[in-house]
Scaffold this motif. Structure first.
Motif, PDB file in Angstrom:
ATOM      1  N   LYS A  51     131.816 119.545  40.454  1.00  0.00           N
ATOM      2  CA  LYS A  51     133.195 119.978  40.282  1.00  0.00           C
ATOM      3  C   LYS A  51     134.071 119.648  41.478  1.00  0.00           C
ATOM      4  N   ARG A  52     133.532 119.722  42.675  1.00  0.00           N
ATOM      5  CA  ARG A  52     134.354 119.496  43.861  1.00  0.00           C
ATOM      6  C   ARG A  52     134.678 118.023  44.084  1.00  0.00           C
ATOM      7  N   THR A  57     141.835 121.033  49.245  1.00  0.00           N
ATOM      8  CA  THR A  57     141.335 121.625  48.008  1.00  0.00           C
ATOM      9  C   THR A  57     142.506 122.288  47.298  1.00  0.00           C
ATOM     10  N   ASP A 111     138.983 127.480  40.198  1.00  0.00           N
ATOM     11  CA  ASP A 111     137.605 127.642  39.711  1.00  0.00           C
ATOM     12  C   ASP A 111     137.531 127.468  38.195  1.00  0.00           C
ATOM     13  N   PHE A 144     134.502 127.555  43.773  1.00  0.00           N
ATOM     14  CA  PHE A 144     134.283 126.183  43.315  1.00  0.00           C
ATOM     15  C   PHE A 144     135.620 125.560  42.893  1.00  0.00           C
TER      16      PHE A 144
END
Length: 461
Positions: free
Chosen positions: A381-382, A330, A335, A322
């Motif tokens: 979260k992303r 990303t 995480d 995540f």
């Protein structure tokens, strides 16, 4: 249209109707007004002026001067601190030259802010004088129009409003209850974050451009003798791992890249107790970070050089499950995101049972550390690039473009209020921001951006 203007208009209609019969069948009516014609053009003109006056003054304009004054105050405080550092470390050579250059840049920023503040004050003064004149003209115009109120409608309306107000106050006194207990004071007396200015610091580290991932900042709760120290962690292995933390005695030595002190955490990368991910913070002379290959919080005691850890709740995401990110990329191994603020250390993470939405937990100091209160949010979260804490409020950023990062979200741990409408912009010097953290000591944001260290001033309400 304001009720007073409507009342004046209705009060002006005062007519007399005369009628007479003609030839026994038809009636002829003659309508005579006992008053001079009501000046509708004057009333419409006042209404238009009132609308323009309301639109000409916005809350953003009123806040601009406060923000500039806060900015000047912060710059002056920093300038005083920098001069004090120069007095302590000036050796007449390298340190003195660097510090004088920093003072020169800071003074230029102060002068620029002062010019903006002076211009804003002059504009506000002109707006104030213009508005006062318009209000005086509208007041005089309304007084003239009230002369048409031969039935005293406006006067009676004012009296009715006064009676209603007195009645409400009387009923309130009859139903009065003991006042509620005084709420406990917020951890953040300066209010919510409303703006970010800068950058204030922008520099490449000793590592050059080789290591784009990392973190840096100041310890909000430094050990005695380390009050002026800055820390730096660069992920020197695969942009994912680090096994030591670097300390500099002052900001000047960090910017020049001289005199660092390295403290080894683990023997190599990657191995047990290795740092994984860039979201590292220092608090209370201890480094907090994500433990290698496990969903746990690691705490490295810098003075004792000892490591303890505590696990996150079962099924919490780790090992790039995540991460933060945006449409183009990303940020690997993000995480776990650690933050500091006025009250201590925090960790942001998520889990499948919360559908990938952000979970926030307090970290309680100790050996080993432990998790305190926990909140579950609706922020996925992303969809965020970074998070940080300030005064018990969680803020999240997102990627707008190569020049701008936006603080768009907040979650207040006291009221549990979530907002998605902040629209606070951060001017970027590089495309990506790999880590972002707030320091309550100077109310600044410290960013690690594509191998560059950048700092910003936070402006609070």
């Amino acid at each position: 249209m304001p009720s007073s203007l409507l009342s004046v208009r209705s009060a002006a209609i005062f007519l007399v109707l005369f009628s007479q019969c003609v030839s026994g069948k038809d009636c002829v009516c003659e309508l005579n007004s006992l008053q001079r014609p009501f000046p509708m053009d004057q009333l419409d003109s006042i209404q238009t002026a009132a609308d323009k006056c309301m639109k000409s003054i916005s809350s953003a304009e009123l806040m601009e001067m406060d923000i500039l004054m806060l900015g000047v105050q912060r710059r002056l405080d920093q300038l005083e601190e920098t001069v004090s550092v120069l007095e302590k470390e000036d050796d007449g050579n390298l340190y003195g030259a660097v510090s004088l250059r920093i003072i020169e840049l800071e003074l230029a920023e102060v002068l620029e802010l002062m010019a903006k503040l002076k211009k804003t004050i002059e504009l506000n003064k002109q707006l104030n004088e213009s508005t006062a004149t318009k209000l005086q003209n509208m007041t005089e115009g309304m007084t003239t129009l009230e002369a048409f109120d031969v039935s005293h409608v406006v006067i009676k309306q004012r009296e009715n409003l006064r009676i209603k107000r007195d009645l409400v106050e009387c009923q309130h006194e009859l139903k009065a209850t003991p006042p509620p207990p005084t709420p406990r004071p917020r951890r953040c007396p300066q209010g919510l974050l409303v703006n970010v200015t800068g950058p204030r610091t922008y520099s490449l580290t000793q590592y050059g451009t080789s290591y784009p991932y990392g973190a840096w900042g100041r310890d909000p709760k430094p050990a005695p003798g380390k009050e002026d120290m800055y820390w730096l962690v660069a992920l020197t292995s695969s942009n994912a791992f680090a096994n030591f933390v670097r300390h500099y005695s002052t900001l000047s030595t960090l910017l020049v890249g001289v005199g660092p002190v390295d403290t080894t955490i683990a023997s190599s990368n990657p191995t047990t107790n290795t740092i994984i991910g860039p979201n590292v913070v220092q608090y209370g002379d201890a480094l907090y970070y994500g433990c290698y290959n496990t969903p746990s919080v690691c705490r490295f005691n810098i003075s004792a050089r000892s490591i303890t850890n505590t696990p996150l709740p079962q099924n919490s995401g780790f090992n790039n499950k995540f991460p933060f990110g945006h449409l183009d990329a990303t940020y690997i191994y993000t995480d776990l995101d650690f933050s500091t603020d006025e009250s201590g250390v925090w960790v942001v993470y998520t889990a499948p049972d919360n559908f990938g939405n952000v979970i926030l937990s307090e970290i309680i100091e100790g050996s080993p550390p432990s998790l305190g209160r926990t909140w579950r949010t609706s922020l996925h979260k992303r969809t965020a690039t970074n998070t940080f804490m300030a005064c018990g409020v969680l803020y999240a950023t997102r990627f707008l473009d190569k020049q701008t990062e936006e603080i768009f979200y907040s979650f207040d741990t006291e009221t549990k209020e979530e907002r998605y409408d902040l629209r606070i912009h951060i001017k970027k010097m590089q495309t990506n921001i790999q880590s972002l953290n707030y320091s309550p000591r100077d109310r600044m944001l410290y960013a690690y951006s594509d191998a560059y260290i950048v700092s910003y001033d936070g402006v609070f309400q």
